[in-house]
Write a protein that holds these residues in place. Sequence first.
Motif, PDB file in Angstrom:
ATOM      1  N   UNK A  13      76.389   1.779  27.339  1.00 20.07           N
ATOM      2  CA  UNK A  13      76.059   2.814  26.344  1.00 20.07           C
ATOM      3  C   UNK A  13      77.278   3.073  25.461  1.00 20.07           C
ATOM      4  N   UNK A  14      77.460   2.289  24.395  1.00 18.03           N
ATOM      5  CA  UNK A  14      78.640   2.484  23.536  1.00 18.03           C
ATOM      6  C   UNK A  14      78.718   3.898  22.952  1.00 18.03           C
ATOM      7  N   UNK A  15      77.545   4.561  22.808  1.00 16.59           N
ATOM      8  CA  UNK A  15      77.560   5.917  22.245  1.00 16.59           C
ATOM      9  C   UNK A  15      78.264   6.898  23.164  1.00 16.59           C
ATOM     10  N   UNK A  16      78.350   6.563  24.441  1.00 19.21           N
ATOM     11  CA  UNK A  16      78.981   7.481  25.385  1.00 19.21           C
ATOM     12  C   UNK A  16      80.478   7.213  25.535  1.00 19.21           C
ATOM     13  N   UNK A  17      81.074   6.568  24.536  1.00 12.53           N
ATOM     14  CA  UNK A  17      82.488   6.226  24.611  1.00 12.53           C
ATOM     15  C   UNK A  17      83.397   7.410  24.957  1.00 12.53           C
ATOM     16  N   UNK A  18      83.274   8.581  24.264  1.00 11.35           N
ATOM     17  CA  UNK A  18      84.183   9.680  24.583  1.00 11.35           C
ATOM     18  C   UNK A  18      84.077  10.096  26.052  1.00 11.35           C
ATOM     19  N   UNK A  19      82.843  10.287  26.532  1.00 12.13           N
ATOM     20  CA  UNK A  19      82.636  10.697  27.927  1.00 12.13           C
ATOM     21  C   UNK A  19      83.215   9.657  28.882  1.00 12.13           C
ATOM     22  N   UNK A  20      82.970   8.416  28.568  1.00  9.01           N
ATOM     23  CA  UNK A  20      83.424   7.314  29.419  1.00  9.01           C
ATOM     24  C   UNK A  20      84.940   7.273  29.500  1.00  9.01           C
ATOM     25  N   UNK A  60      67.031   8.423  13.005  1.00 12.51           N
ATOM     26  CA  UNK A  60      67.807   9.657  13.240  1.00 12.51           C
ATOM     27  C   UNK A  60      69.208   9.510  12.650  1.00 12.51           C
ATOM     28  N   UNK A  61      69.599  10.546  11.854  1.00 14.45           N
ATOM     29  CA  UNK A  61      70.889  10.454  11.198  1.00 14.45           C
ATOM     30  C   UNK A  61      71.973  10.793  12.215  1.00 14.45           C
ATOM     31  N   UNK A  62      72.997   9.974  12.273  1.00 16.58           N
ATOM     32  CA  UNK A  62      74.064  10.258  13.214  1.00 16.58           C
ATOM     33  C   UNK A  62      75.316  10.541  12.439  1.00 16.58           C
ATOM     34  N   UNK A  63      76.245  11.275  13.077  1.00 20.41           N
ATOM     35  CA  UNK A  63      77.445  11.564  12.336  1.00 20.41           C
ATOM     36  C   UNK A  63      78.365  10.345  12.350  1.00 20.41           C
ATOM     37  N   UNK A  64      79.312  10.385  11.406  1.00 19.45           N
ATOM     38  CA  UNK A  64      80.166   9.225  11.157  1.00 19.45           C
ATOM     39  C   UNK A  64      80.950   8.842  12.407  1.00 19.45           C
ATOM     40  N   UNK A  65      81.407   9.855  13.133  1.00 15.59           N
ATOM     41  CA  UNK A  65      82.249   9.595  14.297  1.00 15.59           C
ATOM     42  C   UNK A  65      81.488   8.841  15.377  1.00 15.59           C
ATOM     43  N   UNK A  66      80.236   9.221  15.586  1.00 15.36           N
ATOM     44  CA  UNK A  66      79.408   8.557  16.611  1.00 15.36           C
ATOM     45  C   UNK A  66      79.194   7.089  16.249  1.00 15.36           C
ATOM     46  N   UNK A  67      78.961   6.833  14.956  1.00 12.91           N
ATOM     47  CA  UNK A  67      78.758   5.441  14.508  1.00 12.91           C
ATOM     48  C   UNK A  67      80.052   4.655  14.690  1.00 12.91           C
ATOM     49  N   UNK A  68      81.162   5.293  14.329  1.00 11.74           N
ATOM     50  CA  UNK A  68      82.467   4.633  14.451  1.00 11.74           C
ATOM     51  C   UNK A  68      82.762   4.268  15.896  1.00 11.74           C
ATOM     52  N   UNK A  69      82.471   5.210  16.810  1.00 12.09           N
ATOM     53  CA  UNK A  69      82.715   4.950  18.240  1.00 12.09           C
ATOM     54  C   UNK A  69      81.909   3.750  18.721  1.00 12.09           C
ATOM     55  N   UNK A  70      80.654   3.733  18.336  1.00 12.22           N
ATOM     56  CA  UNK A  70      79.784   2.631  18.791  1.00 12.22           C
ATOM     57  C   UNK A  70      80.265   1.295  18.214  1.00 12.22           C
ATOM     58  N   UNK A  71      80.666   1.336  16.944  1.00 12.00           N
ATOM     59  CA  UNK A  71      81.143   0.115  16.284  1.00 12.00           C
ATOM     60  C   UNK A  71      82.418  -0.393  16.956  1.00 12.00           C
ATOM     61  N   UNK A  72      83.296   0.531  17.315  1.00  9.44           N
ATOM     62  CA  UNK A  72      84.563   0.159  17.949  1.00  9.44           C
ATOM     63  C   UNK A  72      84.325  -0.508  19.304  1.00  9.44           C
ATOM     64  N   UNK A  73      83.415   0.052  20.071  1.00 16.51           N
ATOM     65  CA  UNK A  73      83.102  -0.530  21.387  1.00 16.51           C
ATOM     66  C   UNK A  73      82.538  -1.935  21.221  1.00 16.51           C
ATOM     67  N   UNK A  74      81.646  -2.069  20.270  1.00 18.78           N
ATOM     68  CA  UNK A  74      81.026  -3.378  20.034  1.00 18.78           C
ATOM     69  C   UNK A  74      82.069  -4.413  19.633  1.00 18.78           C
ATOM     70  N   UNK A  75      83.008  -4.000  18.786  1.00 21.63           N
ATOM     71  CA  UNK A  75      84.066  -4.923  18.344  1.00 21.63           C
ATOM     72  C   UNK A  75      84.948  -5.312  19.520  1.00 21.63           C
ATOM     73  N   UNK A  76      85.219  -4.387  20.410  1.00 22.91           N
ATOM     74  CA  UNK A  76      86.013  -4.708  21.610  1.00 22.91           C
ATOM     75  C   UNK A  76      85.251  -5.697  22.488  1.00 22.91           C
TER      76      UNK A  76
END
Lengths: 193, 182
Positions: free
Chosen positions: B70-77, B1-17
């Motif tokens: 759930x790193x994808x839920x970063x904004x909600x979190x 499933x193609x995801x938008x750039x922002x969603x990928x960036x959010x997940x990557x940022x959480x993982x790096x943290x």
Amino acid sequence: MSVPGKDFRDRLLEAERLNPTYQEKYRKELRAMLEQRLTVGQRWAWIGSAVLAAGLAVVFGAAAVLAPSEFPMLPRIGFIVGVIFNLAWSVLAIKTVKKGTLNLKTHPTRMVGMAWGFVVIMITLFMLLAPQLPQPVQGVQMVLNGLVFLLMGAAFMISNRVDQAELKTRQKLLEIEYRLAELAEAMGNKQQG
Amino acid sequence: MKRDKQAVYNELLVLRCQRSDPGAMEELIRTWEKRLFYYIHRLVDDEEDAWDVLQRTWVKVLRAIGSLREPRSLPTWLYRIARNTAMSHWRTQYANHAAAEESGNLSSIEGDSENFRFDDAEQVHYGLGRISLPHREVLTLHFLEDLPIEEVAEVIGVPPGTVKSRLHYAKRALRAVLEQED
């Protein structure tokens, strides 16, 4: 209602007028939070820790050097390991005091790593010394206790390594996905332009 | 499933943290600071208090990000933590506002058929300051992130139906304020 885009969001954020004094106060507190400056008490605790570790290094070193020649090699190696560990701890403590800050992400890892390494080496040495005990039962007991500890420790380390490897792989995949999304966006912009 | 750039960036940022990547936490703060402050300031009138709430929000984020499953839920979190921190700052005041406002007939709300366009950011910013707190809150989340109803419900801690109702009345209230100004 029209769905707001990123541009609208940025303009909405720019519409807010902020007091620079409050902002500066916030930034100072944030810097302090991220850097974790040592309190006076913490500073003295680290100094005490450095002095104690240096003193123990001297004691272990003296024991290793001054032990009689018939003193077994394994305990002598144990003393040398004690010197190395205490010197390393003393260096870490002095660096922390000089810097004046505690990095909560790396310091605990380093401290745990050093303590863990020291304990594993000492347990291994004790296990190797076990056969030389006068009573064989005590020797077996020492080996078994040591084995249990080492196996638990190994299981924990392997589990930790696997978790870290998974996270690292996941990060690499995300970086590739992000790069592809950037390229797709750039191509889309080019086609529209 | 193609995801938008922002969603990928959010997940990557959480993982790096979570991997204690140097600078990841600073990057997280830099990326989200403005939006979170804007949201908090809609909940907490006083600017100095809003900065204080934001700083306490980051303390909680720093402590809890390691256990974010759930790193994808970063904004909600992030918004949920910011809201909870703001609410503990103004608990009683907010509860009184919310009870008075939620009296609309949910069954009559079918969908957003309004054609009013909120294009002027300055006007919207002005208008947000003149509507009630519960309305201001859902509209701010809508303007900042365009979160789905379910995610807004997760942030605010109310059923999606209540969010839908609030959003409907909030847009109406904002439109009324802006039309008055015109």
